[in-house]
Design an enzyme around this catalytic site. Structure first.
Site, PDB file in Angstrom:
ATOM      1  N   HIS A   8      -4.085  -6.357 -17.455  1.00 22.42           N
ATOM      2  CA  HIS A   8      -3.576  -5.423 -16.436  1.00 22.42           C
ATOM      3  C   HIS A   8      -2.558  -4.481 -17.072  1.00 22.42           C
ATOM      4  CE1 HIS A   8      -2.603  -4.661 -12.012  1.00 22.42           C
ATOM      5  NE2 HIS A   8      -1.725  -3.906 -12.675  1.00 22.42           N
ATOM      6  N   HIS A  10      -2.055  -0.066 -17.379  1.00 23.86           N
ATOM      7  CA  HIS A  10      -2.572   1.271 -17.059  1.00 23.86           C
ATOM      8  C   HIS A  10      -2.418   2.164 -18.285  1.00 23.86           C
ATOM      9  CE1 HIS A  10      -2.580   0.449 -12.639  1.00 23.86           C
ATOM     10  NE2 HIS A  10      -1.698  -0.453 -13.043  1.00 23.86           N
ATOM     11  N   HIS A 188      -5.508  -3.777  -6.900  1.00 28.03           N
ATOM     12  CA  HIS A 188      -4.078  -4.044  -6.714  1.00 28.03           C
ATOM     13  C   HIS A 188      -3.860  -4.481  -5.269  1.00 28.03           C
ATOM     14  CE1 HIS A 188      -3.562  -1.841 -10.441  1.00 28.03           C
ATOM     15  NE2 HIS A 188      -2.254  -1.991 -10.412  1.00 28.03           N
ATOM     16  N   GLU A 191       1.102  -6.516  -4.200  1.00 25.41           N
ATOM     17  CA  GLU A 191       2.209  -6.041  -5.056  1.00 25.41           C
ATOM     18  C   GLU A 191       3.259  -5.489  -4.091  1.00 25.41           C
ATOM     19  OE1 GLU A 191       1.483  -2.518  -7.392  1.00 25.41           O
ATOM     20  OE2 GLU A 191       3.109  -2.938  -8.797  1.00 25.41           O
ATOM     21  N   ASP A 269       1.582  -4.123 -17.300  1.00 24.36           N
ATOM     22  CA  ASP A 269       1.403  -3.089 -16.261  1.00 24.36           C
ATOM     23  C   ASP A 269       1.614  -1.654 -16.777  1.00 24.36           C
ATOM     24  OD1 ASP A 269       0.605  -2.394 -13.728  1.00 24.36           O
ATOM     25  OD2 ASP A 269       2.373  -3.145 -12.688  1.00 24.36           O
ATOM     26  N   ASP A 270       2.862  -1.244 -16.955  1.00 20.13           N
ATOM     27  CA  ASP A 270       3.191   0.110 -17.436  1.00 20.13           C
ATOM     28  C   ASP A 270       4.400  -0.026 -18.363  1.00 20.13           C
ATOM     29  OD1 ASP A 270       1.438   1.832 -15.470  1.00 20.13           O
ATOM     30  OD2 ASP A 270       2.532   0.418 -14.196  1.00 20.13           O
TER      31      ASP A 270
HETATM   32  N1  ADE Z   1      -0.465   2.734 -11.151  1.00 19.06           N
HETATM   33  C1  ADE Z   1       0.203   2.550 -12.280  1.00 19.06           C
HETATM   34  N2  ADE Z   1       0.962   1.456 -12.199  1.00 19.06           N
HETATM   35  C2  ADE Z   1       0.779   0.928 -10.973  1.00 19.06           C
HETATM   36  C3  ADE Z   1       1.278  -0.193 -10.281  1.00 19.06           C
HETATM   37  N3  ADE Z   1       2.135  -1.054 -10.846  1.00 19.06           N
HETATM   38  N4  ADE Z   1       0.852  -0.405  -9.030  1.00 19.06           N
HETATM   39  C4  ADE Z   1       0.000   0.436  -8.456  1.00 19.06           C
HETATM   40  N5  ADE Z   1      -0.518   1.495  -9.061  1.00 19.06           N
HETATM   41  C5  ADE Z   1      -0.135   1.746 -10.310  1.00 19.06           C
HETATM   42 ZN    ZN Z   2      -0.926  -2.103 -12.067  1.00 16.97          ZN
END
Ligand code: ADE
Ligand code: ZN
Length: 321
Positions: A8, A10, A188, A191, A269-270
């Protein structure tokens, strides 16, 4: 070093502020100055502002070779931390917003995967995602592109974006279209939405995994159900702490979900937005919950078993763990 696998993350969300500034300069692309704080890091205040910041940063990616660079740069960093497999979310909508075709964005990512494999031995695959707040029609359009332009590295379909917008059933046409072609999907859910958001996803979408799914912890029956159906959870503790869902990793339900019998996986995630990395996630999770090396290897095994790639690759990866 513990071998890691990540399900997971992006792709646009892996680009460091430095890389984004370098690409913007090369491309003559003007970046919104509010993208960065005075220390040069990404600037955002809450989850919704993060999504805006993400869009601003992603707008620096302007070509197939930029997509290659972003992919290669992330896989290099992940490999340096012991990661052997990454399934990354691509976003054709972000590419299209700056005039990059579906094919160019896809081939650029594939080029980056090939280059990183050649240089570092790390393996990568792609989950094409739609953006929930852009609505069901955009999602269906992305799903159709997945079918029209098949690629061996595209192993699944997913959805990110603002979980508060629309209802999962609105996206059933997109998800079903892809699922009927034989590709697995993930969404998703749980969250920023609560247990109901997860239940609605399970009721209406043909998902094989849940993006986050962490807020299932607010509903004991749901946790028991997730454990029973053995649906893997793509947990991202650092992300959840950074966006304010939990005050610290020690308050994150990772361990509770694991002890309840859920299939837990660990991802970043990011990473530069959340000041984390796959290596940090493994280190922090192990330290906070007192996990042994074998526990951490089992998390990697969970991720590999839950991966959407071909079985022959999973077998090869499992041997490396
Ligand atoms: N797009 C990028 N990161 C995200 C996240 N944590 N939740 C939802 N959409 C996303
Ligand atoms: Zn995500």
């Amino acid at each position: 070093m513990i071998r890691k696998a990540e399900l997971h993350v992006h792709l646009e969300g892996t680009a460091t502020p430095l890389l984004v500034r370098q690409m913007a300069e090369k491309n003559g692309a003007e970046l919104d100055p509010t993208t960065f704080a005075s220390d040069g890091e990404y600037r955002w205040s809450d989850f919704w502002d993060f999504l805006k910041c993400y869009d601003k940063a992603a707008s620096a990616i302007r070509s197939r070779s930029d997509y290659q660079l972003v992919t290669y740069d992330y896989l290099r960093r992940a490999s340096e931390e012991g990661c052997i497999y990454v399934e990354t979310f691509s976003s054709p909508d972000h590419a299209a917003s700056v005039g990059i075709s579906y094919e160019d964005h896809l081939l650029g990512i594939a080029d980056g995967i090939d280059q990183a494999r050649d240089e570092f031995g790390i393996e990568g695959r792609i989950i094409v995602t739609c953006v929930r707040h852009l609505g069901p029609e955009s999602a269906l359009n992305v799903a159709q592109q997945v079918l029209d332009t098949p690629h061996p590295y595209v192993v699944g379909f997913g959805m990110g974006g603002d979980e508060a917008q629309f209802h999962p059933k609105d996206f059933a046409p997109a998800f079903n279209l892809v699922a009927e072609s034989g590709l697995p999907t993930t969404n998703h859910a749980g969250e920023f939405g609560g247990p109901d958001s997860i239940r609605a996803t399970l009721d209406y979408l043909p998902v094989s995994r849940l993006g986050h799914g962490v807020r299932s912890i607010e509903d004991n029956d749901l946790v028991a159900h997730l454990a029973k159906i053995k649906i893997p959870l793509e947990l991202c503790p650092g992300s959840n702490v950074s966006t304010g869902l939990y005050a610290s990793v020690s308050e994150h339900p990772f361990n509770q979900l694991k002890n309840a019998g859920c299939i837990v996986t660990l991802s970043s995630d990011d990473p530069p937005f959340f000041h984390t990395s796959i290596g940090k996630e493994y280190d922090q999770t192990a330290a906070v919950f007192g996990y042994t090396d074998e526990d951490m290897k089992n998390i990697t095994r969970n991720s590999i078993q839950a991966a959407f790639c071909e079985d022959s690759l999973k077998e090869k990866l499992l041997k490396l763990v």
